[in-house]
Design a protein around this motif. Structure first.
Motif, PDB file in Angstrom:
ATOM      1  N   GLY A  18       5.787  12.249  11.307  1.00 24.99           N
ATOM      2  CA  GLY A  18       5.940  12.399  10.007  1.00 24.99           C
ATOM      3  C   GLY A  18       6.246  11.128   9.480  1.00 24.99           C
ATOM      4  N   SER A  19       6.292   9.969  10.384  1.00 23.69           N
ATOM      5  CA  SER A  19       6.831   8.834   9.934  1.00 23.69           C
ATOM      6  C   SER A  19       5.805   7.849   9.170  1.00 23.69           C
ATOM      7  CB  SER A  19       7.178   7.718  11.125  1.00 23.69           C
ATOM      8  OG  SER A  19       6.231   7.760  12.078  1.00 23.69           O
ATOM      9  N   GLY A  20       4.439   8.431   9.115  1.00 19.56           N
ATOM     10  CA  GLY A  20       3.371   7.711   8.483  1.00 19.56           C
ATOM     11  C   GLY A  20       2.296   6.835   9.409  1.00 19.56           C
ATOM     12  N   VAL A  61       0.746  -1.212   0.143  1.00 25.35           N
ATOM     13  CA  VAL A  61       0.135   0.131   0.089  1.00 25.35           C
ATOM     14  C   VAL A  61       0.678   1.336  -0.029  1.00 25.35           C
ATOM     15  CG1 VAL A  61      -1.743   1.353   1.362  1.00 25.35           C
ATOM     16  CG2 VAL A  61      -2.139  -0.992   1.123  1.00 25.35           C
ATOM     17  N   SER A  62       0.441   2.192  -1.030  1.00 24.75           N
ATOM     18  CA  SER A  62       1.233   3.403  -1.100  1.00 24.75           C
ATOM     19  C   SER A  62      -0.038   4.665  -1.022  1.00 24.75           C
ATOM     20  CB  SER A  62       2.158   3.362  -2.435  1.00 24.75           C
ATOM     21  OG  SER A  62       3.174   2.484  -2.326  1.00 24.75           O
ATOM     22  N   VAL A  63       0.420   5.729  -0.264  1.00 23.24           N
ATOM     23  CA  VAL A  63      -0.514   6.866   0.058  1.00 23.24           C
ATOM     24  C   VAL A  63       0.323   8.150  -0.422  1.00 23.24           C
ATOM     25  CG1 VAL A  63      -1.817   8.210   1.420  1.00 23.24           C
ATOM     26  CG2 VAL A  63      -1.934   5.616   1.618  1.00 23.24           C
ATOM     27  N   ARG A  64      -0.269   8.934  -1.102  1.00 20.44           N
ATOM     28  CA  ARG A  64       0.673  10.077  -1.500  1.00 20.44           C
ATOM     29  C   ARG A  64      -0.256  11.521  -1.406  1.00 20.44           C
ATOM     30  NH1 ARG A  64       4.839  12.224  -4.432  1.00 20.44           N
ATOM     31  NH2 ARG A  64       5.538  10.167  -5.258  1.00 20.44           N
ATOM     32  N   PHE A  65       0.213  12.501  -0.592  1.00 17.49           N
ATOM     33  CA  PHE A  65      -0.586  13.727  -0.481  1.00 17.49           C
ATOM     34  C   PHE A  65       0.239  14.750  -1.307  1.00 17.49           C
ATOM     35  CE2 PHE A  65      -1.305  11.600   3.447  1.00 17.49           C
ATOM     36  CZ  PHE A  65      -2.707  11.038   3.385  1.00 17.49           C
ATOM     37  N   GLY A  66      -0.277  15.048  -2.532  1.00 17.82           N
ATOM     38  CA  GLY A  66       0.364  15.783  -3.428  1.00 17.82           C
ATOM     39  C   GLY A  66       1.820  15.535  -3.595  1.00 17.82           C
ATOM     40  N   TYR A  83       7.527  -0.316  13.861  1.00 15.97           N
ATOM     41  CA  TYR A  83       8.281   0.785  13.770  1.00 15.97           C
ATOM     42  C   TYR A  83       8.447   1.422  12.296  1.00 15.97           C
ATOM     43  CZ  TYR A  83      12.303   4.112  13.356  1.00 15.97           C
ATOM     44  OH  TYR A  83      13.051   5.161  13.393  1.00 15.97           O
ATOM     45  N   LEU A  84       7.976   2.432  12.078  1.00 20.59           N
ATOM     46  CA  LEU A  84       7.731   3.180  10.932  1.00 20.59           C
ATOM     47  C   LEU A  84       8.635   4.408  10.888  1.00 20.59           C
ATOM     48  CD1 LEU A  84       4.355   2.552  11.671  1.00 20.59           C
ATOM     49  CD2 LEU A  84       4.348   3.376   9.288  1.00 20.59           C
ATOM     50  N   GLU A  85       9.388   4.569   9.381  1.00 20.44           N
ATOM     51  CA  GLU A  85       9.853   5.922   8.958  1.00 20.44           C
ATOM     52  C   GLU A  85       9.957   6.098   7.655  1.00 20.44           C
ATOM     53  OE1 GLU A  85      14.761   7.259   9.538  1.00 20.44           O
ATOM     54  OE2 GLU A  85      13.905   5.620  10.801  1.00 20.44           O
ATOM     55  N   ASP A  86       9.589   7.435   7.599  1.00 23.54           N
ATOM     56  CA  ASP A  86       9.675   8.007   5.968  1.00 23.54           C
ATOM     57  C   ASP A  86       8.637   7.068   5.189  1.00 23.54           C
ATOM     58  OD1 ASP A  86      11.516   9.937   6.390  1.00 23.54           O
ATOM     59  OD2 ASP A  86      13.145   8.567   5.906  1.00 23.54           O
ATOM     60  N   GLY A  87       7.370   6.609   6.054  1.00 23.14           N
ATOM     61  CA  GLY A  87       6.385   5.897   5.271  1.00 23.14           C
ATOM     62  C   GLY A  87       6.777   4.371   4.930  1.00 23.14           C
ATOM     63  N   GLU A  88       7.751   3.832   5.633  1.00 24.82           N
ATOM     64  CA  GLU A  88       7.812   2.514   5.482  1.00 24.82           C
ATOM     65  C   GLU A  88       8.156   1.890   6.777  1.00 24.82           C
ATOM     66  OE1 GLU A  88      11.796   2.822   3.583  1.00 24.82           O
ATOM     67  OE2 GLU A  88      10.757   2.646   1.361  1.00 24.82           O
ATOM     68  N   ILE A  89       7.754   0.473   6.813  1.00 26.27           N
ATOM     69  CA  ILE A  89       7.856  -0.167   7.975  1.00 26.27           C
ATOM     70  C   ILE A  89       9.392  -0.726   8.147  1.00 26.27           C
ATOM     71  CG2 ILE A  89       7.249  -2.294   9.512  1.00 26.27           C
ATOM     72  CD1 ILE A  89       4.460  -2.013   8.287  1.00 26.27           C
ATOM     73  N   GLN A 114       4.714   1.490  -0.354  1.00 30.31           N
ATOM     74  CA  GLN A 114       4.468   0.027  -0.542  1.00 30.31           C
ATOM     75  C   GLN A 114       4.767  -0.655   0.860  1.00 30.31           C
ATOM     76  OE1 GLN A 114       7.573  -0.799  -3.556  1.00 30.31           O
ATOM     77  NE2 GLN A 114       5.950  -1.058  -4.919  1.00 30.31           N
ATOM     78  N   VAL A 115       3.778  -0.346   1.859  1.00 26.45           N
ATOM     79  CA  VAL A 115       3.712  -1.113   2.995  1.00 26.45           C
ATOM     80  C   VAL A 115       2.939  -2.139   2.947  1.00 26.45           C
ATOM     81  CG1 VAL A 115       2.712  -0.859   5.477  1.00 26.45           C
ATOM     82  CG2 VAL A 115       3.876   1.134   4.601  1.00 26.45           C
ATOM     83  N   SER A 116       3.240  -3.382   3.715  1.00 22.22           N
ATOM     84  CA  SER A 116       2.384  -4.640   3.871  1.00 22.22           C
ATOM     85  C   SER A 116       2.465  -4.908   5.185  1.00 22.22           C
ATOM     86  CB  SER A 116       2.992  -5.819   3.076  1.00 22.22           C
ATOM     87  OG  SER A 116       2.972  -5.584   1.774  1.00 22.22           O
ATOM     88  N   ILE A 117       1.154  -5.055   5.997  1.00 20.61           N
ATOM     89  CA  ILE A 117       0.986  -5.475   7.156  1.00 20.61           C
ATOM     90  C   ILE A 117      -0.329  -6.140   7.301  1.00 20.61           C
ATOM     91  CG2 ILE A 117      -0.147  -3.228   7.605  1.00 20.61           C
ATOM     92  CD1 ILE A 117       1.144  -3.096  10.567  1.00 20.61           C
TER      93      ILE A 117
END
Length: 226
Positions: free
Chosen positions: A37-39, A7-12, A193-199, A19-22
């Motif tokens: 801001g980690s997501g 899964v990917s999510v973009r705001f502008g 633990y997330l960082e920069d939109g990734e696990i 590409q998160v899978s959980i």
């Protein structure tokens, strides 16, 4: 119960998830942690189906009844009781069950006797407990919470933590974001633990805190980064 795949999510111009899978299994209490801001909030909203996303969200039959408590719960300009009734109405609960469910929910969060109080006149801790009662009243099998004790005083934090621990003991599945690592350690069965939109780490709580983490995740747990 629930699975996100790639899964990917973009705001502008901002890539909030990459590409998160959980997966979420029945009976878990998952804590999402990471720097600002980690997501974390975006992941919660994606799991709850509130965002447009790329990738796949699969919801099993055991996760059809879901609810979410936001970091700053919105209280309607209504009484405590009517805030609960509105949630029940929106969830399709038959009117004949409203009084019983309202009474049970307020008792569960220790707000009984405040039924006619304007919801917006409650203290911050009371409003948070009312938001949790509103979610609990619809009897979700899966509950999402975004920083449920942010900005609360120590007493109110303990009250909310006790509620969540009680829900987990009753068999409810919970996914929460938190900046409080002590809270994650006390409550969670699993920490992500997330960082920069990734696990970057997804481990049982004991393993997460036993010193096995590496890199920036280790720095975060040691308090060496925000």
């Amino acid at each position: 119960m629930l699975y996100l795949r790639d899964v990917s999510v973009r705001f502008g111009q901002v890539q909030a998830l990459r590409q998160v899978s959980i997966s979420v299994a029945r009976g878990e209490l998952i804590a999402l942690v990471g720097p600002n801001g980690s997501g974390k909030t975006t992941l919660l909203r994606a799991m709850h189906g509130l965002l447009r996303m790329q990738g796949t969200r699969t919801v099993g039959p055991q996760a059809q009844r879901q609810a979410m408590v936001f970091q700053r719960p919105f209280m309607m300009r209504l009484s405590v009781r009517n805030n609960l009734r509105l949630a029940l109405w929106l969830s399709g609960v038959p009117r004949a069950q409203w009084n019983e469910r309202c009474a049970a929910a307020l008792a569960r969060v220790a707000l009984q006797g405040l039924e006619e109080r304007p919801a917006r006149a409650l203290s911050g801790g009371q409003q948070q407990r009312l938001a949790i009662a509103r979610a609990w009243a619809v009897q979700p099998t899966l509950l999402f919470l975004d920083e449920p004790t942010a900005s609360l005083d120590p007493t109110a934090k303990k009250e909310v933590e006790a509620l969540l621990a009680g829900f987990a003991a009753d068999g409810m599945t919970l996914v929460m974001s938190t900046h409080n690592l002590g809270q994650a350690k006390r409550l969670a069965s699993r920490v992500v633990y997330l960082e920069d939109g990734e696990i970057h780490a997804d481990l049982p709580t004991a393993q997460f805190f036993d010193g096995a983490l590496q890199g920036r995740a280790r720095q975060f747990v040691k308090g060496e980064m925000a």
